[in-house]
Design an enzyme around this catalytic site. Structure first.
Site, mmCIF file in Angstrom:
data_model
loop_
_atom_site.group_PDB
_atom_site.id
_atom_site.type_symbol
_atom_site.label_atom_id
_atom_site.label_comp_id
_atom_site.label_asym_id
_atom_site.label_seq_id
_atom_site.Cartn_x
_atom_site.Cartn_y
_atom_site.Cartn_z
ATOM 1 N N HIS A 1 3.951 3.439 13.182
ATOM 2 C CA HIS A 1 2.981 4.532 13.312
ATOM 3 C C HIS A 1 3.546 5.697 14.114
ATOM 4 C CE1 HIS A 1 -0.992 2.541 11.906
ATOM 5 N NE2 HIS A 1 0.052 2.094 11.214
ATOM 6 N N GLU B 1 -5.249 1.609 2.504
ATOM 7 C CA GLU B 1 -5.096 0.455 3.396
ATOM 8 C C GLU B 1 -5.294 0.850 4.842
ATOM 9 O OE1 GLU B 1 -2.809 -2.421 6.002
ATOM 10 O OE2 GLU B 1 -2.620 -0.248 5.755
ATOM 11 N N GLU B 2 -4.784 2.033 5.207
ATOM 12 C CA GLU B 2 -4.793 2.455 6.604
ATOM 13 C C GLU B 2 -6.186 2.789 7.128
ATOM 14 O OE1 GLU B 2 -2.452 2.101 8.565
ATOM 15 O OE2 GLU B 2 -0.536 2.244 7.515
ATOM 16 N N HIS C 1 0.819 -1.223 0.000
ATOM 17 C CA HIS C 1 0.000 0.000 0.000
ATOM 18 C C HIS C 1 0.847 1.265 0.000
ATOM 19 C CE1 HIS C 1 0.128 1.192 4.362
ATOM 20 N NE2 HIS C 1 0.259 -0.097 4.594
ATOM 21 N N ASP D 1 3.978 -5.946 3.642
ATOM 22 C CA ASP D 1 3.749 -4.867 4.596
ATOM 23 C C ASP D 1 4.846 -4.921 5.647
ATOM 24 O OD1 ASP D 1 2.513 -2.723 5.988
ATOM 25 O OD2 ASP D 1 0.517 -3.498 5.509
ATOM 26 N N ASP E 1 6.041 2.421 6.752
ATOM 27 C CA ASP E 1 4.746 1.755 6.616
ATOM 28 C C ASP E 1 3.907 2.549 5.619
ATOM 29 O OD1 ASP E 1 2.321 0.464 6.959
ATOM 30 O OD2 ASP E 1 2.030 1.093 9.040
#
Length: 357
Positions: free
Chosen positions: A324, A213-214, A73, A236, A183
């Site tokens: 994150h 995706e998130e 992604h 990922d 990410d």
């Protein structure tokens, strides 16, 4: 390709990874990152196309109609402007899962229609706070962005709906690379590098750079229907919690131990025959690898399994610390192992294996 040596004998296109990770691309607004991926995948595949959601697919035609989809992604977690108050401070709404504890005193960029505006998320000095305020758990709705401009100027340029991203560079850090949006741009990077290696495959391969995706695997769910592949492999990052505060038995993965072959996360249980073959390929090729059981979190893997029927799926993950946040950190040798395993798996796929039970 501009390459340099990591110091471990690895040729690593750090400049491309830096471009991918530093560019903006929150869910639904992946246009800038998509253009970089379009440029890179366009030279590595036979056909390139995008769809109404913004997914980008580069296809290498194989000798058979059997098709494999590889997905990584493009979107990063970020924010959307909701309001500008009468003093010029900007309120935001999350696009993906940021921990509000890591947002204080960070630099951001508001991507307004007429240009990018740098800003900061301020943090009041501790000696101005009482004990209750110091112990208060921060919330996203309490975050305000200060652009350092008069209120009327902010109101002129900034509108509800403008995307906001964290402002961070990607750097070498000892044996790691660190920055924002590893990410999942590091997996997009791995997918591009693997696509460059594939020549005359036995099966047709779709390299898919997915969107949103998130916020719920939305791009992959759409592609699962549109591509209808016979087999899907998602790339990922995954949790590398080999850091202080965790015991060895609690590690999901460890940096430096190779690529991670996913067995499960909270969104999917990968197909046993697929993850077993990934292990067989890794062992046969001498590729460093580990197994991943992720207790919480989901990936595009599930997006390909749910809407398009009973598809065999697998996933390869890059161990990454501090997910994150703006200091996500991964090792080039683990990234290289991910590229090696993906390329070897695809090159050895004939379309004749039965992945059904």
């Amino acid at each position: 390709m501009v390459s340099d040596d990591t110091g471990d004998g690895l040729e690593f296109d750090f400049d491309l990874l830096k471009r991918l990770t530093e560019e903006r691309g929150v869910p639904g607004y992946e246009d800038r990152i998509r253009e970089i991926v379009r440029e890179e995948l366009g030279t590595a595949t036979d056909e390139l196309r995008s769809d109404a959601m913004g997914n980008l697919v580069g296809t290498i035609e194989g000798e058979s109609d059997y098709s494999v989809a590889v997905a990584a992604h493009m979107d990063e977690i970020g924010f959307m402007v909701t309001h500008v108050d009468d003093r010029g401070f900007v309120s935001i709404d999350p696009l993906g899962g940021f921990d509000p504890r890591v947002l204080k005193a960070q630099r951001v960029t508001v991507h307004a229609a007429d240009g990018d505006l740098p800003g900061v998320i301020g943090s009041p000095p501790p000696h101005t706070l009482d004990e209750e305020e110091r112990e208060k758990t921060p919330k996203i709705e309490d975050v305000r962005i200060d652009l350092g401009l008069p209120a009327e100027e902010v109101d002129e340029h900034v509108s509800p709906g403008d995307p906001v991203t964290m402002r961070q560079t990607t750097e070498r850090l000892g044996e790691h690379v660190t920055g924002k949006a590893l990410d999942d741009r590091v997996s997009v990077f791995a997918m591009i590098e693997a696509a460059r290696r594939i020549e005359n495959p036995a099966v047709t391969i779709h390299f898919a750079a997915t969107v949103q995706e998130e916020v719920g695997l939305r791009g992959a769910r759409a592609l699962g229907v549109d591509l209808d592949p016979d087999l899907a492999i998602a790339l990922d990052v995954t949790v590398a919690n080999d850091v202080p505060g965790f015991e060895e038995g609690e590690y999901v993965t460890e940096c430096g131990e190779g690529t991670a072959i996913k067995l499960k996360d909270s969104s999917v249980i990968t197909s046993p025959k697929v993850h077993r073959r990934l292990r067989e390929v890794a062992e046969a090729e001498g590729i460093s690898h580990q197994l991943e059981i992720l207790p919480a979190g989901g990936t595009d893997t599930a997006g390909f399994q749910t809407p398009a029927g009973a598809k065999p799926v697998g996933a390869i993950s890059i161990p990454t610390r501090y997910l994150h946040t703006v200091t996500e950190s991964a090792r080039p040798d683990d990234i290289a192992a991910t590229i090696d395993l993906l390329a070897a798996f695809l090159e050895s796929e004939t379309g004749e294996r039965d992945y059904a039970f």
